[in-house]
Each structure stands twice: as structure tokens, then as C-alpha cells.
Design a protein around this motif. Structure first.
Motif, mmCIF file in Angstrom:
data_model
loop_
_atom_site.group_PDB
_atom_site.id
_atom_site.type_symbol
_atom_site.label_atom_id
_atom_site.label_comp_id
_atom_site.label_asym_id
_atom_site.label_seq_id
_atom_site.Cartn_x
_atom_site.Cartn_y
_atom_site.Cartn_z
ATOM 1 N N VAL A 1 36.810 9.484 -77.309
ATOM 2 C CA VAL A 1 37.099 9.111 -75.924
ATOM 3 C C VAL A 1 36.299 7.849 -75.616
ATOM 4 N N ALA A 2 37.004 6.782 -75.240
ATOM 5 C CA ALA A 2 36.350 5.498 -74.987
ATOM 6 C C ALA A 2 35.825 5.403 -73.563
ATOM 7 N N GLY A 3 36.523 6.020 -72.620
ATOM 8 C CA GLY A 3 36.066 5.941 -71.240
ATOM 9 C C GLY A 3 37.055 6.575 -70.285
ATOM 10 N N ARG A 4 36.668 6.562 -69.032
ATOM 11 C CA ARG A 4 37.568 7.062 -67.988
ATOM 12 C C ARG A 4 38.620 5.995 -67.717
ATOM 13 N N PHE A 5 39.816 6.450 -67.352
ATOM 14 C CA PHE A 5 40.900 5.520 -67.078
ATOM 15 C C PHE A 5 41.175 5.529 -65.588
ATOM 16 N N ALA A 6 41.157 4.357 -64.999
ATOM 17 C CA ALA A 6 41.468 4.223 -63.577
ATOM 18 C C ALA A 6 42.458 3.081 -63.428
ATOM 19 N N VAL A 7 43.567 3.355 -62.763
ATOM 20 C CA VAL A 7 44.568 2.321 -62.532
ATOM 21 C C VAL A 7 44.036 1.414 -61.439
ATOM 22 N N SER A 8 44.005 0.121 -61.716
ATOM 23 C CA SER A 8 43.522 -0.828 -60.713
ATOM 24 C C SER A 8 44.623 -1.084 -59.693
ATOM 25 N N GLU A 9 44.244 -1.275 -58.466
ATOM 26 C CA GLU A 9 45.200 -1.460 -57.367
ATOM 27 C C GLU A 9 46.065 -2.719 -57.534
#
Length: 114
Positions: free
Chosen positions: A94-102
Motif C-alpha cells: 500500500v503506497a498511500g491513501r487515495f483522495a480525489v482532488s477537487e
């Protein structure tokens, strides 16, 4: 005459042994602050990320797979990558958390409207 030039050249010499030691110590200090320390900070942050994973987090793997965590065990996590499609991956991948940018989401909406 030639012998006197040789003696003078040897007597003038370069910097003493102390300067060489100071140079080597300085070189190691620069290497530590430029390469080793940032890598240790990055590894510490990754360990904290892995220890804080919980069900429902959206993550991205080192292979680029994005999924929502369904099950977390000691060594692996189960990701739901599509409805009903689950895969097991090692926690360390797991590389990191994924957050969709606005801005990216708004750009995609504008493209669909046209």
C-alpha cells in the motif's frame, strides 16, 4: 640544483592530515542530511500509514491499483476494486491513501458536459 627543487616541493606539500579528516567528516554529514535522514523520515511515515489502515479507507497500491479496504489483517489487506471484485494485497504494497482532488473532478465534469 634539481634535488633542491624536489626537497622544496615535498616540504610545501598539501593540506595536513587533519584537513583530510575534516573533509571526510563533512562529506558524511552532508550525505546524512541529504540522503539518509529524509529516507528515514519517509520510512517512518509509511510505517505510521500502514499501522493506521482501517476498513473503509480508500488506498492506492504501489502497482497503481485503487481500492477501498474491506478487511485488514496483520500482513495483508483485502481491497474492493470494483463492485463485488476483491483482491488481497500485502500491507507493505500500500503506497498511500487515495483522495480525489477537487479540481480534477470538476475538470472531468466539464468535459462530459461538452
Amino acid at each position: 640544483m634539481a634535488d633542491s627543487f624536489l626537497i622544496l616541493a615535498q616540504a610545501a606539500g598539501g593540506p595536513g592530515g587533519m584537513m583530510n579528516i575534516v573533509f571526510i567528516i563533512g562529506l558524511f554529514a552532508i550525505m546524512y542530511f541529504v540522503m539518509i535522514r529524509p529516507q528515514q523520515k519517509q520510512m517512518k511515515a509509511h510505517r505510521e500509514l500502514l499501522s493506521g489502515l482501517k476498513k473503509g479507507d480508500e488506498v492506492i497500491t504501489q502497482g497503481g491499483i485503487i481500492g477501498r479496504i474491506q478487511v485488514v489483517s496483520e500482513r495483508e489487506v483485502t481491497l474492493e476494486v470494483a463492485t463485488g471484485v476483491r483482491i488481497r494485497v500485502l500491507k507493505s504494497s500500500v503506497a498511500g491513501r487515495f483522495a480525489v482532488s477537487e479540481p480534477a473532478a470538476k475538470t472531468e465534469e466539464k468535459k462530459e458536459e461538452k
